[in-house]
Design an enzyme around this catalytic site. Structure first.
Site, PDB file in Angstrom:
ATOM      1  N   GLY B  13      17.032 -40.756  15.924  1.00  0.00           N
ATOM      2  CA  GLY B  13      15.696 -41.301  16.200  1.00  0.00           C
ATOM      3  C   GLY B  13      14.850 -40.276  16.936  1.00  0.00           C
ATOM      4  N   THR B 142      17.395 -38.313  23.491  1.00  0.00           N
ATOM      5  CA  THR B 142      17.539 -39.704  23.103  1.00  0.00           C
ATOM      6  C   THR B 142      16.715 -40.575  24.021  1.00  0.00           C
ATOM      7  OG1 THR B 142      18.970 -41.641  23.090  1.00  0.00           O
ATOM      8  CG2 THR B 142      19.764 -39.782  24.336  1.00  0.00           C
ATOM      9  N   VAL B 143      15.899 -41.443  23.439  1.00  0.00           N
ATOM     10  CA  VAL B 143      15.135 -42.393  24.256  1.00  0.00           C
ATOM     11  C   VAL B 143      16.055 -43.367  24.979  1.00  0.00           C
ATOM     12  CG1 VAL B 143      13.014 -42.311  22.884  1.00  0.00           C
ATOM     13  CG2 VAL B 143      14.771 -44.019  22.330  1.00  0.00           C
ATOM     14  N   ASP B 144      17.293 -43.491  24.492  1.00  0.00           N
ATOM     15  CA  ASP B 144      18.204 -44.488  25.058  1.00  0.00           C
ATOM     16  C   ASP B 144      18.794 -44.070  26.401  1.00  0.00           C
ATOM     17  OD1 ASP B 144      17.844 -46.214  22.910  1.00  0.00           O
ATOM     18  OD2 ASP B 144      19.371 -45.199  21.732  1.00  0.00           O
ATOM     19  N   MET B 190      12.818 -51.316  22.975  1.00  0.00           N
ATOM     20  CA  MET B 190      14.018 -50.765  22.362  1.00  0.00           C
ATOM     21  C   MET B 190      15.161 -50.767  23.389  1.00  0.00           C
ATOM     22  SD  MET B 190      12.598 -47.632  20.021  1.00  0.00           S
ATOM     23  CE  MET B 190      12.216 -47.998  18.303  1.00  0.00           C
ATOM     24  N   ARG B 192      19.254 -50.899  22.197  1.00  0.00           N
ATOM     25  CA  ARG B 192      20.217 -51.786  21.549  1.00  0.00           C
ATOM     26  C   ARG B 192      21.470 -51.955  22.413  1.00  0.00           C
ATOM     27  NH1 ARG B 192      19.219 -55.353  17.482  1.00  0.00           N
ATOM     28  NH2 ARG B 192      20.992 -55.657  16.125  1.00  0.00           N
ATOM     29  N   LEU B 298       5.963 -47.618  18.268  1.00  0.00           N
ATOM     30  CA  LEU B 298       4.840 -47.175  19.092  1.00  0.00           C
ATOM     31  C   LEU B 298       5.342 -46.599  20.413  1.00  0.00           C
ATOM     32  CD1 LEU B 298       2.133 -49.990  18.691  1.00  0.00           C
ATOM     33  CD2 LEU B 298       2.856 -48.248  17.058  1.00  0.00           C
TER      34      LEU B 298
END
Lengths: 419, 419
Positions: B13, B142-144, B190, B192, B298
């Site tokens: 991502g 990673t945005v996570d 977001m 998960r 977004l």
């Protein structure tokens, strides 16, 4: 004779720049203390007048009022509360006049859309009839861009900019991943009755093939097969498809597409959103991997990415409302008059409230292209200047530093209103 | 002996700042032409190597490469494509080495999350075994925020800032309208597997009573009754309630809350989103008017509101990857090492790829408060510096002016890969 006081109220859905109009009203009155006394703001809009919940804006510093210019939403509280005809709601109109009389209020600045301009107009008429004349000036506001006469409405330019930026950014995201991930991205925008906001996404397109690839407007009844064909063509040509859909899109038989009567496992009606309905169409008929975003309030509250043009116009219209009042005008609203598209030139005009009250401006048919899935160059010429310029709020600790009001209430002078 | 070339690829991502890392890698190599030759970028990530679709970055001007620093998403294309174990995917690993050999590539910079670091590690091992050693350096992304060892991951700070800003702005909107309109606003984020992104919304709260009022984290199984009580308390105390919910929230029996098996009127499975499920709970049990937003892409594409800290770290890590390679290091990844929270101090560290590969960093239990509906001061101390600073892209015609690459392909030297 001391100067009459003023009442200012925010009405309906709030925007990124309605507080800029409030700042314009309050700053302009402060420059004319001999003509206008205290500005009282309605706590929660017109309800503040009905319930005599008045906020004393003199308790707010010049710095705080200036900070309203960069603060989104309704700092004094807004209300979805429509006063109907004088016959049906006479008691409420009379109450407004009583509260105005009790607080020596001679000016009413009403910051809202078509309904609000209608109310301001009626208050003007009734005050006259009741022997307590009130100068009523409208201040336009609505993200929907649906007020007549004025070239645009404060609030629209900023939501248009938000949607155009979001479309460009999410479009890049989808383009970079489409080979192995999402093929179709759906962005749902506001706009229950007119497609202005969804149309603004078209500004994100610089070259052929750029997103958005399809715009679904409330003005064009959805032809599902033609829509699906268009999505498939976009995926085949560019590898992906960005769809921008207005919440107000309707089916050929005139129902909102979002009213699909979908139900969850417990039989509850499934709640809202046209994006999932469009996503389901794509999934079921084309099988592409999809994602969707529903911007909802984020779009109209996004002061961090407001249009500088919009902020300037919102502020100028607030000031202009006061100047109209000082010039002895009544039952009017300042407007934006466009001089030219490029270079963009505008000035402040004026319209009678009765000419804007309860009238909706539609998107012109010549702004929608023959396919029905995109807008014309004429639409882009109209839209382009409205999103021009950035007007960033100050930041503290990584976050926008928005105004906080003291919100000091004025002592009540009347018995409670018995509705 | 001429300098070996380099291969750079983006993986998984994309984020608002992965291109800033690309800029760092490319700019640093250009400063050392005697040591590293041409940087080839994989078209669509690692697929570009497998299919010998190499982008020649020397065709891009210094200005374009510099503009990558302010351009979101994956400019070269990214891929969700995981190479598994050497046993299962040996042919693919060997193909990578063949392509590297054919193009005289001696350096592999892989910009991605845990899976990608695993791949980079295996390529390093296999190159050695095949007699074609490749220096493999990971670049975290990673945005996570779930990579171990590094204090944070580029991409996370910007999505955290986006969510905090959105929470503050939408919170003001709801607060100003709650008297007559929406009482409960739900923002879906977001995340998960970990609640980092939803947790960042807590930064929007300056004072007691500020939004967000409830944060639903994947780490805390949802107790529906306690949640509903909390929402009701918030509405009763403040007039409204802002709920931030991570897409990964689970029920007590371990299922994703978004997997409700909801179906539309035609029996189709209703598509995604935890926000509508939460909205339905509130509607059905409390009856409050609600609205929800699903930020989806977004949030991770929002370069317009990127964290300056995040941009700087992403760029620095790209440069550091090259410097590690030049220093003769192999199978390592540069990391962010935190010196102090306030004032925020950080420097670049280093970790072996095998220590980060396929390991997920969870949000520490001490970052979640006793209620399970908010984060602790320790979490805020950690999060605060990551969103600090603004780094605005340039604008043209009201829109961010993002880089466009020429994307010139390198002539193929090998037969097509037969998978």
């Amino acid at each position: 004779m001391p100067a009459k006081n003023a009442f200012y109220a925010q009405s309906g859905g709030v925007t990124a720049v309605i507080n800029a109009s409030a700042a314009g009203v309050i700053e302009a009155t402060r420059e004319h203390p001999a003509d206008i006394g205290t500005v009282y703001a309605g706590a929660n809009g017109i309800l503040g007048a009905l319930h005599e919940e008045l906020i004393d804006t003199t308790a707010e510093s010049a710095e705080t009022i200036a900070a309203l210019r960069h603060t989104p939403a309704g700092a004094f509280g807004s209300a979805r509360y429509k006063l109907k005809g004088l016959e049906e709601n006479r008691a409420e109109y009379e109450r407004l006049i009583e509260v105005f009389r009790a607080h020596d209020i001679g000016y009413f600045f009403y910051n809202g859309g078509g309904d609000s301009q209608d109310t301001a107009h009626k208050v003007s008429q009734l005050g006259e009839a009741m022997g307590y004349p009130v100068t009523c000036i409208g201040v336009p506001k609505t993200v929907d861009n649906d007020l007549p006469v004025t070239d645009t409405c404060p609030g629209f330019g900023s939501v248009a900019k938000y949607i155009a930026v979001a479309t460009r950014e999410a479009g890049l995201d989808v383009a970079s991943m489409a080979e192995t991930s999402t093929r179709v991205f759906i962005l749902e925008t506001m706009g229950r009755h007119a497609g202005w906001i969804a149309a603004a996404s078209a500004l994100a397109r610089e070259r052929d093939g750029d997103p958005p690839h399809v715009i679904l407007l409330p003005e064009v009844p959805l032809d599902e097969q033609r829509f699906l064909d268009r999505v498939r063509q976009s995926v085949e040509a560019f590898g992906y498809c960005v769809v921008v859909v207005s919440e107000g899109v309707k089916t050929a038989d005139g129902r909102f597409l979002s009213d699909q009567g979908t139900r969850d496992a417990f039989g509850h009606v499934q709640l809202g959103g046209v994006a999932p309905v469009v996503a389901a169409m794509i999934k079921n008929h084309l099988g592409y991997k999809y994602h969707y975003a529903i911007a909802d309030y984020l779009q109209r509250a996004a002061r961090h990415i407001a249009s500088a043009t919009d902020v300037e116009q919102a502020h100028a219209l607030g000031r202009a409302a006061v100047e109209l009042a000082l010039a002895g005008r009544n039952a009017v609203m300042p407007t934006i008059v466009r001089g030219s598209d490029s270079p963009y030139r505008w000035h402040i005009g004026e319209v009678a409230l009765e000419a804007v009250a309860n009238r909706e401006a539609k998107m012109p048919a010549e702004y929608i292209d023959d396919s029905g899935f995109f807008v014309t160059e004429a639409a882009l010429r109209y839209l382009r200047p409205l999103i021009a310029g950035e007007d960033y709020p100050p930041y503290r600790d990584g976050l926008p530093d928005y105004a906080r009001l003291r919100g000091q209430r004025v002592a009540k002078r009347l018995p409670a209103f018995g509705t």
